[in-house]
Design an enzyme around this catalytic site. Structure first.
Site, PDB file in Angstrom:
ATOM      1  N   CYS A 198       3.118  -7.143  -0.190  1.00  0.00           N
ATOM      2  CA  CYS A 198       3.145  -5.913   0.387  1.00  0.00           C
ATOM      3  C   CYS A 198       1.685  -5.224   1.214  1.00  0.00           C
ATOM      4  O   CYS A 198       0.705  -6.013   1.988  1.00  0.00           O
ATOM      5  CB  CYS A 198       4.016  -5.181  -0.107  1.00  0.00           C
ATOM      6  SG  CYS A 198       4.820  -3.934   0.938  1.00  0.00           S
ATOM      7  N   HIS A 224       7.814  -8.854  -1.425  1.00  0.00           N
ATOM      8  CA  HIS A 224       8.087  -8.325  -2.523  1.00  0.00           C
ATOM      9  C   HIS A 224       8.881 -10.110  -3.652  1.00  0.00           C
ATOM     10  O   HIS A 224       9.677  -9.984  -4.002  1.00  0.00           O
ATOM     11  CB  HIS A 224       8.936  -7.597  -2.671  1.00  0.00           C
ATOM     12  CG  HIS A 224       7.682  -5.800  -2.823  1.00  0.00           C
ATOM     13  ND1 HIS A 224       7.150  -5.162  -3.532  1.00  0.00           N
ATOM     14  CD2 HIS A 224       8.064  -5.750  -1.615  1.00  0.00           C
ATOM     15  CE1 HIS A 224       6.765  -4.272  -2.556  1.00  0.00           C
ATOM     16  NE2 HIS A 224       7.430  -4.360  -1.186  1.00  0.00           N
ATOM     17  N   GLU A 282       8.312  -9.734  -6.940  1.00  0.00           N
ATOM     18  CA  GLU A 282       8.590  -9.479  -8.252  1.00  0.00           C
ATOM     19  C   GLU A 282      10.122  -9.230  -7.923  1.00  0.00           C
ATOM     20  O   GLU A 282      10.914  -8.862  -8.932  1.00  0.00           O
ATOM     21  CB  GLU A 282       7.981  -8.543  -8.145  1.00  0.00           C
ATOM     22  CG  GLU A 282       7.673  -7.587  -7.675  1.00  0.00           C
ATOM     23  CD  GLU A 282       7.196  -6.959  -6.866  1.00  0.00           C
ATOM     24  OE1 GLU A 282       6.538  -7.547  -6.069  1.00  0.00           O
ATOM     25  OE2 GLU A 282       7.082  -5.838  -5.869  1.00  0.00           O
TER      26      GLU A 282
END
Lengths: 193, 251
Positions: A77, A175, A177
């Protein structure tokens, strides 16, 4: 293997740490130059505002260290955006790893872009095993245009770089994650480079 | 292409889900984490945890829950309910919440939005707005719609955007709980007015209601609770129908 998440006070690093734990990898949070240099893999996260985040990097001297690293580095990001030459956000000079300037999305769009967008045109082993046009979760108001170093694209009003790579440096705008199973796969790919 | 988001909302009290959730196959239907993971597997794009705990002691349970959820959930989740300060937000984000949702505290002290956006970034600040129509005008309400204010929905929405909110979660108190559909016209107006994503909430009863909130309400995301909790609508079926209607969804 030693994985370090650069902890410079910008970002939701806890989510990345948990995502790595789910994959069975341990990681440490650190802003210490020698510890970062000794790592096999480095994750460079970041959320928030670019110039503020850059100031924090400069305060710790990490802005000099990061571009000199030789092991695989993954910017996520804002981390990816700070690895670029320049960002319109706060008129910020970046780490100049990726040869591209970060721009703001057109105001005819909803900004920030929030949600799951398709990623396509993979050109890196980072996307191994991830099907074309996979959905990844993003939240951002600024983007890197498509350039030579683009290794995956997305589209929001215009096409932009969903991921960049130069040598050992990787960056993803989304993202991983928080992008479910395929995001986890991308992290796993990075850790297994 | 950016997809429209489907967001189940879990009401949390003292670390447990409330509102008589009826799920077969879940050993403990009151366990928010089990439910959150189940929704994630079924294709939910995000989750919202709304804490309705009354006491500080119960609220500290929330922090543990947030942390435990963050270790296990691989999609974004927002935590709201009773958040009053920068410190409250810091604690939740540190423990792994992706976003926080603020409501009454922002109305009482709008500068809080600026402070949060500056410190944590707009991307994690959702401002929840509860409103209902009073003599034809949409007015902001507080305390779950119980306390009316003189503030116009439109003025407040524009203000929270200008102060740095990343998203608006708009609940129509006129529609909430009715299962008669979302506040489509108000949502269309709101979506044209602001330049940040709007999550529609209140009124979901059928799959058609979701189709309409995206097609005619122009919303970026739709939130619902009971239709999902009571399995009146399965997320996967909902998304398949949305796709058939040419609404972009993650499938």
């Amino acid at each position: 293997m030693k994985t370090t998440i650069i902890d410079y006070g910008a970002g939701n690093i806890q989510s990345i740490l948990f995502a790595l734990e789910r994959l069975g990898y341990e990681a440490t949070l650190s802003a210490d130059a020698s510890e970062i240099e000794r790592s096999d893999k480095i994750i460079f996260p970041g959320v928030g505002e670019a110039s503020t985040a850059m100031e924090k990097l400069k305060a710790t001297g990490l802005h000099n260290l990061i571009p000199q690293l030789t092991q695989p580095v993954l910017g996520i990001c804002l981390g990816m955006q700070l690895m670029c030459r320049y960002s319109e956000e706060g008129n910020t000079q970046g780490l100049n790893i990726f040869d591209v300037d970060v721009c703001k999305f057109s105001s005819i769009l909803k900004v920030p872009q929030v949600g799951w967008n398709t990623v396509y045109d993979y050109k890196s082993e980072l996307f191994q095993g991830i099907s074309e046009k996979e959905y990844m979760y993003s939240v951002h108001s600024y983007y890197a245009p498509i350039v030579e170093e683009t290794i995956a694209c997305s589209q929001y009003g215009i096409p932009y770089s969903a991921a960049l790579q130069k040598d050992n440096f990787y960056g993803v705008q989304f993202h991983p994650e928080k992008s479910s199973k395929m995001g986890a796969r991308l992290l796993k790919n990075f850790l297994e480079l | 292409m950016l997809t429209k988001r489907i967001i189940p909302c879990l009401d949390i009290k003292n670390g447990r889900t409330v509102k008589g959730i009826n799920f077969k196959g879940l050993r403990d239907a009151g366990d928010p984490i089990a439910l959150a993971k189940l929704y994630a597997e079924q294709g939910a794009d995000e989750l919202v945890f709304l804490d309705i705990s009354a006491t500080e002691e119960q609220r500290s349970t929330l922090v543990h829950l947030v942390r435990e959820t963050a270790t296990q959930l691989d999609i974004p989740f927002t935590v709201g309910g009773g958040i009053k300060s920068v410190e409250d937000v810091e604690l939740l984000l540190k423990n792994g919440a992706d976003k926080v949702s603020i409501n009454s505290a922002a109305v009482k002290r709008p500068e809080l939005i600026n402070e949060l956006a500056t410190k944590f970034g707009s991307q994690c600040i959702v401002v929840a707005i509860d409103a209902k129509q009073v003599e034809g005008d949409w007015k902001v309400h507080l305390v779950g719609g119980k306390v009316p204010t003189e503030i116009s929905l439109w003025d407040w929405a524009k203000e929270v955007e200008n102060r740095g909110a990343g998203e608006i979660l708009f609940t129509s108190m006129d529609h909430d709980g009715t299962k008669n559909g979302f506040a489509q016209e108000a949502l269309a107006k709101l979506n044209a007015l602001v330049n940040i994503p709007v999550i529609a909430s209140g009124g979901a009863g059928t799959i058609d209601h979701f189709t309409h909130v995206f097609k005619y309400g122009l919303s970026d995301a739709a939130l619902a609770a009971s239709v999902f909790h009571f399995k009146e609508i399965e997320i996967i079926e909902l998304k398949q129908e949305l796709k058939r209607q040419d609404i972009p969804v993650r499938l």
